[in-house]
Motif scaffolding. Structure first.
Motif, PDB file in Angstrom:
ATOM      1  N   LEU A   1       0.826  -1.226   0.000  1.00 47.78           N
ATOM      2  CA  LEU A   1       0.000   0.000   0.000  1.00 47.78           C
ATOM      3  C   LEU A   1       0.850   1.261   0.000  1.00 47.78           C
ATOM      4  CD1 LEU A   1      -2.615  -1.083   2.708  1.00 47.78           C
ATOM      5  CD2 LEU A   1      -2.750  -1.408   0.236  1.00 47.78           C
ATOM      6  N   LEU A   2       2.054   1.154  -0.537  1.00 45.61           N
ATOM      7  CA  LEU A   2       2.934   2.315  -0.630  1.00 45.61           C
ATOM      8  C   LEU A   2       2.781   3.016  -1.970  1.00 45.61           C
ATOM      9  CD1 LEU A   2       6.088   0.675   0.989  1.00 45.61           C
ATOM     10  CD2 LEU A   2       4.658   2.462   2.002  1.00 45.61           C
ATOM     11  N   ASP A   3       2.105   2.365  -2.890  1.00 41.01           N
ATOM     12  CA  ASP A   3       1.915   2.954  -4.206  1.00 41.01           C
ATOM     13  C   ASP A   3       0.550   2.501  -4.732  1.00 41.01           C
ATOM     14  OD1 ASP A   3       2.530   4.440  -6.409  1.00 41.01           O
ATOM     15  OD2 ASP A   3       4.343   3.313  -6.926  1.00 41.01           O
ATOM     16  N   ASN A   4      -0.108   3.360  -5.499  1.00 43.79           N
ATOM     17  CA  ASN A   4      -1.412   2.965  -6.040  1.00 43.79           C
ATOM     18  C   ASN A   4      -1.260   2.431  -7.459  1.00 43.79           C
ATOM     19  OD1 ASN A   4      -0.884   5.351  -7.285  1.00 43.79           O
ATOM     20  ND2 ASN A   4      -2.294   6.521  -6.003  1.00 43.79           N
ATOM     21  N   VAL A   5      -2.322   1.802  -7.933  1.00 48.13           N
ATOM     22  CA  VAL A   5      -2.247   1.161  -9.245  1.00 48.13           C
ATOM     23  C   VAL A   5      -3.069   1.959 -10.255  1.00 48.13           C
ATOM     24  CG1 VAL A   5      -1.948  -1.079  -8.159  1.00 48.13           C
ATOM     25  CG2 VAL A   5      -4.235  -0.371  -8.852  1.00 48.13           C
ATOM     26  N   ASN A   6      -2.805   1.737 -11.539  1.00 46.15           N
ATOM     27  CA  ASN A   6      -3.566   2.413 -12.587  1.00 46.15           C
ATOM     28  C   ASN A   6      -4.852   1.662 -12.897  1.00 46.15           C
ATOM     29  OD1 ASN A   6      -0.400   2.762 -13.496  1.00 46.15           O
ATOM     30  ND2 ASN A   6      -1.611   4.644 -13.571  1.00 46.15           N
TER      31      ASN A   6
ATOM     32  N   ARG B   1      -9.079  -0.075  -2.431  1.00 45.62           N
ATOM     33  CA  ARG B   1      -9.265   1.063  -3.325  1.00 45.62           C
ATOM     34  C   ARG B   1     -10.029   2.182  -2.623  1.00 45.62           C
ATOM     35  NH1 ARG B   1     -11.609  -1.960  -8.462  1.00 45.62           N
ATOM     36  NH2 ARG B   1     -12.622  -3.002  -6.729  1.00 45.62           N
ATOM     37  N   HIS B   2      -9.850   3.386  -3.095  1.00 46.75           N
ATOM     38  CA  HIS B   2     -10.601   4.545  -2.601  1.00 46.75           C
ATOM     39  C   HIS B   2     -10.431   4.765  -1.105  1.00 46.75           C
ATOM     40  CE1 HIS B   2     -12.196   3.989  -6.551  1.00 46.75           C
ATOM     41  NE2 HIS B   2     -12.858   2.906  -6.208  1.00 46.75           N
TER      42      HIS B   2
ATOM     43  N   GLU C   1      -6.132   6.108   6.196  1.00 42.95           N
ATOM     44  CA  GLU C   1      -6.702   4.760   6.274  1.00 42.95           C
ATOM     45  C   GLU C   1      -5.684   3.729   5.786  1.00 42.95           C
ATOM     46  OE1 GLU C   1     -11.479   5.559   5.567  1.00 42.95           O
ATOM     47  OE2 GLU C   1     -10.148   5.467   3.835  1.00 42.95           O
ATOM     48  N   LEU C   2      -4.982   4.062   4.692  1.00 38.73           N
ATOM     49  CA  LEU C   2      -3.986   3.133   4.162  1.00 38.73           C
ATOM     50  C   LEU C   2      -2.863   2.907   5.172  1.00 38.73           C
ATOM     51  CD1 LEU C   2      -3.717   4.263   0.435  1.00 38.73           C
ATOM     52  CD2 LEU C   2      -4.817   2.206   1.337  1.00 38.73           C
ATOM     53  N   ALA C   3      -2.433   3.993   5.837  1.00 42.79           N
ATOM     54  CA  ALA C   3      -1.361   3.876   6.828  1.00 42.79           C
ATOM     55  C   ALA C   3      -1.791   2.974   7.983  1.00 42.79           C
ATOM     56  CB  ALA C   3      -0.968   5.258   7.349  1.00 42.79           C
ATOM     57  N   GLU C   4      -3.040   3.123   8.367  1.00 42.96           N
ATOM     58  CA  GLU C   4      -3.593   2.316   9.460  1.00 42.96           C
ATOM     59  C   GLU C   4      -3.676   0.831   9.057  1.00 42.96           C
ATOM     60  OE1 GLU C   4      -5.296   3.035  12.491  1.00 42.96           O
ATOM     61  OE2 GLU C   4      -6.302   1.084  12.669  1.00 42.96           O
TER      62      GLU C   4
END
Ligand code: ADP
Ligand code: MG
Length: 249
Positions: free
Chosen positions: A62-67, A79-80, A85-88
């Motif tokens: 979760l350090l980078d998002n996808v296309n 997603r979204h 939230e991602l850090a948690e």
């Protein structure tokens, strides 16, 4: 279909595309990667330099998002989500180990291992107890009050592994964890990761090194941003596990 020994998916990637840059300068790092990893698996992601391994690790972590494509981590669609939230989610569900150890130089081994628990709001006494326990499992409780600079590379990486598992994550992800280590230290770090896997934890090691990949029960091979092979691997003296790797042997 249910196979004996089949377990819950921890990672479900579906047709993930990751492109850096745009137009004529675009780099297609992941070209449609689908991958399911189940609880308790020990997986090596193997590939030459530039094949997309670290990009995949960053997506998984979760350090980078996808296309394009989707990712469910431990059953949760990521997603979204906001950065917070991602850090948690990352802090609670993922333990990360990097080639360069990434310990904080001013903190002792114990304080480094405590960090994920600090972010989780665990109280100090409980933090210390759990961090010491994690250091004990990597054989370094005797080094708890040393700074990283007072430890060998192999010891620093074992501290990093203790930090990765102290929060009991759903998955431990390691990107080239032995890349800076000699062969003795490499074996000791891989031995620790293998022991964690033996306790039922899911471990994914990313490597370009076939010797390191030999540790895994399943080898996923990448080339040019695609998975080109995905095979179970039986270690000498170890019974094959049905269902692992989403295949039946
Ligand atoms: P590996 O870890 O297998 O060596 P990477 O995932 O680091 O591979 O890289 C895959 C491809 O994506 C390479 O061509 C690399 O140059 C490119 N790449 C990686 N990160 C970036 C970035 N931040 N910006 C542009 N290109 C990148
Ligand atoms: Mg890499």
């Amino acid at each position: 279909m249910t196979t004996p020994g089949a377990r819950d998916p921890v990672i479900q990637l579906c047709r993930v595309v990751k492109t850096y840059g745009a137009a004529h300068s675009a780099v297609h790092a992941l070209r449609g990667v689908s991958l399911t990893i189940r609880r308790g698996e020990r997986v090596a992601i193997l590939g030459a330099s530039g094949s997309g391994k670290s990009t995949l690790m960053n997506v998984l972590a979760l350090l980078d998002n996808v296309n394009q494509g989707s990712y469910r981590l431990d059953g949760v669609d990521v997603r979204h989500r906001t950065e917070d939230e991602l850090a948690e989610i990352r802090n609670r569900r993922i333990g990360l180990v990097f080639q360069a150890f990434n310990l904080l130089p001013a903190l002792t081994a114990l304080r480094n291992v405590e960090l994920p628990l600090v972010y989780s709001g665990v109280r100090r006494a409980e933090r210390e107890r759990r961090a010491l326990e994690a250091l004990e499992t990597v054989g370094l409780d005797g080094r708890a009050h040393h700074l990283p600079s007072e430890l060998s590379g192999g010891e620093q990486q074992r501290v990093a592994v203790a930090r990765a598992v102290v929060n009991e994550p759903a998955i431990v992800l390691a990107d080239e964890p032995t890349g800076n280590l000699d062969s003795v230290a490499s074996r000791s770090v891989m031995g620790v990761l293998r022991r964690f896997n033996g306790q039922g934890r899911t471990v994914v090691v990313i490597t370009h090194d076939h010797d390191v990949a030999a540790f895994a029960g399943r080898v996923v091979e990448m080339r040019d941003g695609r998975i080109v092979d995905d095979r179970p691997q039986v270690a000498p003296g170890e019974p094959a596990r049905a269902g692992v790797g989403g295949r039946t042997a």
